[in-house]
Scaffold this motif. Structure first.
Motif, short mmCIF file in Angstrom:
data_model
loop_
_atom_site.label_atom_id
_atom_site.label_comp_id
_atom_site.label_asym_id
_atom_site.label_seq_id
_atom_site.Cartn_x
_atom_site.Cartn_y
_atom_site.Cartn_z
N MET A 260 0.85 -1.19 0.00
CA MET A 260 0.00 0.00 0.00
C MET A 260 0.89 1.24 0.00
N ARG A 261 0.62 2.14 -0.95
CA ARG A 261 1.38 3.38 -1.03
C ARG A 261 0.74 4.41 -0.12
N LEU A 262 1.54 5.01 0.76
CA LEU A 262 1.00 5.97 1.72
C LEU A 262 0.98 7.37 1.13
N PRO A 263 -0.10 8.11 1.35
CA PRO A 263 -0.14 9.49 0.88
C PRO A 263 0.85 10.34 1.67
N GLU A 264 1.33 11.39 1.07
CA GLU A 264 2.34 12.23 1.73
C GLU A 264 1.69 13.43 2.41
N THR A 265 0.81 13.13 3.35
CA THR A 265 0.18 14.20 4.13
C THR A 265 1.07 14.52 5.32
N ALA A 266 0.77 15.63 6.00
CA ALA A 266 1.58 16.04 7.15
C ALA A 266 1.55 15.00 8.25
N ALA A 267 0.39 14.42 8.51
CA ALA A 267 0.27 13.42 9.58
C ALA A 267 1.04 12.15 9.22
N VAL A 268 0.88 11.69 8.00
CA VAL A 268 1.59 10.47 7.58
C VAL A 268 3.09 10.67 7.66
N LEU A 269 3.57 11.81 7.20
CA LEU A 269 5.01 12.06 7.22
C LEU A 269 5.53 12.16 8.65
N ALA A 270 4.74 12.72 9.57
CA ALA A 270 5.16 12.83 10.96
C ALA A 270 5.31 11.45 11.60
N VAL A 271 4.35 10.58 11.35
CA VAL A 271 4.41 9.23 11.92
C VAL A 271 5.55 8.44 11.27
N THR B 147 -1.91 10.59 14.72
CA THR B 147 -2.21 9.20 14.34
C THR B 147 -3.67 9.08 13.90
N VAL B 148 -4.55 9.82 14.56
CA VAL B 148 -5.96 9.80 14.16
C VAL B 148 -6.11 10.37 12.75
N ARG B 149 -5.39 11.47 12.49
CA ARG B 149 -5.46 12.09 11.17
C ARG B 149 -4.88 11.17 10.11
N MET B 150 -3.82 10.45 10.46
CA MET B 150 -3.21 9.54 9.50
C MET B 150 -4.19 8.45 9.08
N CYS B 151 -4.94 7.92 10.05
CA CYS B 151 -5.93 6.89 9.70
C CYS B 151 -6.99 7.46 8.76
N THR B 152 -7.39 8.69 8.99
CA THR B 152 -8.35 9.35 8.09
C THR B 152 -7.74 9.50 6.70
N ASP B 153 -6.49 9.91 6.65
CA ASP B 153 -5.80 10.08 5.36
C ASP B 153 -5.68 8.75 4.61
N LEU B 154 -5.56 7.66 5.36
CA LEU B 154 -5.43 6.34 4.73
C LEU B 154 -6.78 5.71 4.40
N GLY B 155 -7.85 6.33 4.90
CA GLY B 155 -9.18 5.80 4.63
C GLY B 155 -9.51 4.57 5.45
N ILE B 156 -8.89 4.44 6.63
CA ILE B 156 -9.20 3.29 7.50
C ILE B 156 -9.85 3.81 8.79
N ALA B 157 -10.77 3.02 9.30
CA ALA B 157 -11.53 3.42 10.49
C ALA B 157 -10.98 2.69 11.71
N PRO B 158 -10.33 3.39 12.63
CA PRO B 158 -9.81 2.73 13.83
C PRO B 158 -10.93 2.39 14.79
N TRP B 159 -10.63 1.45 15.68
CA TRP B 159 -11.58 1.06 16.72
C TRP B 159 -11.45 2.00 17.91
#
Length: 353
Positions: free
Chosen positions: A1-12, A167-179
């Motif tokens: 899976m290719r990760l988007p280069e958003t600010a949250a993703v890059l920080a993590v 981390t919450v924003r990164m999940c949104t950017d990836l389109g996945i719903a955390p529990w």
């Protein structure tokens, strides 16, 4: 899976990349996965930055439907590119409360399947701030507010510089719903109240930046503590090597009824190490207590509290014939007692009454 280069993703990703570089480079790792935002973000970043990732979901079975939550987390982990993912069900005891018992069961489960690999955990800067604040409330000294460390083999925490919101924003950017764990909103738990009530109030009253300030304090104390540990280890070596030449305690000679050995179990304690009072007494009390704490840990003493340590220090620096100090550890039939005898500090086993 290719990760988007958003600010949250890059920080993590940066947090994981820097951790990997500082601790041996890329290689197989295990990631403890709860299904929450922190651990899902960690899994996604670790797949890219760390190498082969195996996600392990520990099912504590404390809530109805926990098995389905665990299975969904496994599916998400595989979708993020993990080499493998598994669920490990555990039985959670009650010793020390549900939170503590669940933590013990969780770490034991991760240890059982890691197969020599480091285990990455999703603790964030916010978790660190909560830990430091809780430690401060306990008032157990500098060690209790040093917080979590980035590496305490085999446990790695790459996200201690990352905010929970990222981390919450990164999940949104990836389109996945955390529990969302219902326990994380249950105000019966002290940590939840610190997270939802105490820290936000401090941020409001003090004008922000409280979480970062707490973490900086922990980092500084940890650095200072590492230096003090070196000096304490040297003091401990000297106190051990000089114990054979220790002088008799004058008070014991005058008052044999005050000698703690009068309550001895009669078993042979000669194999238990002792420390020279003469050497310990020359050291500053904070350094002396640090050395004694390390010595007691080696002797099998558990759950040492500040009150115990202060009372033991009185045996060294303010002794007037008082008896020994009972500490946690020992066995079903015998308790451990720290005593002063013949110019040494000793740990003795005494029968439980």
């Amino acid at each position: 899976m290719r990760l988007p280069e958003t600010a949250a993703v890059l920080a993590v990703r940066r947090g994981v990349r820097e951790w990997v570089a500082a601790h041996g480079g890329r290689g197989p790792v295990v990631v403890g996965l709860s299904g929450g935002a922190d651990s899902l973000a960690l899994v996604a970043a670790a797949v890219v930055e760390a190498g082969e990732v195996t996600a392990v979901v520990v099912d504590h079975r404390l809530q109805e439907g926990s098995g389905a939550v665990a299975d969904r987390a496994v599916e998400q982990a595989m979708g993020l590119g993990c080499a493998g993912a598994m669920v490990v069900p555990v039985e959670v005891g009650r010793a020390g409360g549900v939170e503590a018992a669940a933590r013990v069961a969780r770490y034991a489960a991760l240890e059982s399947v890691r197969d020599g690999r480091p285990v990455l955990l999703g603790h964030t800067l916010d978790d660190q701030a909560e830990t430091v604040l809780l430690g401060l409330a306990r008032g157990s000294g500098g060690r209790s507010i040093q917080g979590m460390v980035a590496w305490n083999a085999p446990w790695g925490r790459p996200l201690l510089g990352v905010r929970r919101a990222q981390t919450v924003r990164m999940c949104t950017d990836l389109g996945i719903a955390p529990w969302d764990d219902p326990h994380n909103a249950d105000l019966r738990y002290t940590r939840v109240r610190v997270r939802d009530e105490v820290l936000p109030l401090l941020e409001d009253v003090l004008g922000g930046g409280v979480a970062q300030a707490l973490v900086r304090t922990a980092d500084q104390l940890r650095e200072d503590g590492a230096v003090l540990d070196v000096y304490a280890a040297e003091l401990l070596r000297n106190a051990r090597s000089h114990r054979a030449g220790a002088l008799p305690d004058v008070a014991v000679a005058r008052r044999p009824d005050l000698d703690d050995r009068s309550g001895s179990s009669g078993r042979d304690d000669t194999d238990r190490p002792t420390l020279s009072i003469e050497i310990l007494a020359t050291a500053p009390p904070p350094l002396r207590r640090r050395a004694v704490r390390a010595w007691l840990a080696d002797a099998g003493v558990t759950g040492l509290m500040n009150a115990h340590l202060q009372a033991i220090d009185e045996l060294v620096g303010n002794w007037h014939g008082q008896g020994g100090v009972a500490v946690a550890g020992g066995s079903r039939d015998h308790r451990l007692v720290v005593t002063r005898e013949h110019g040494t500090l000793a740990v003795r086993a005494q029968p439980r009454i």
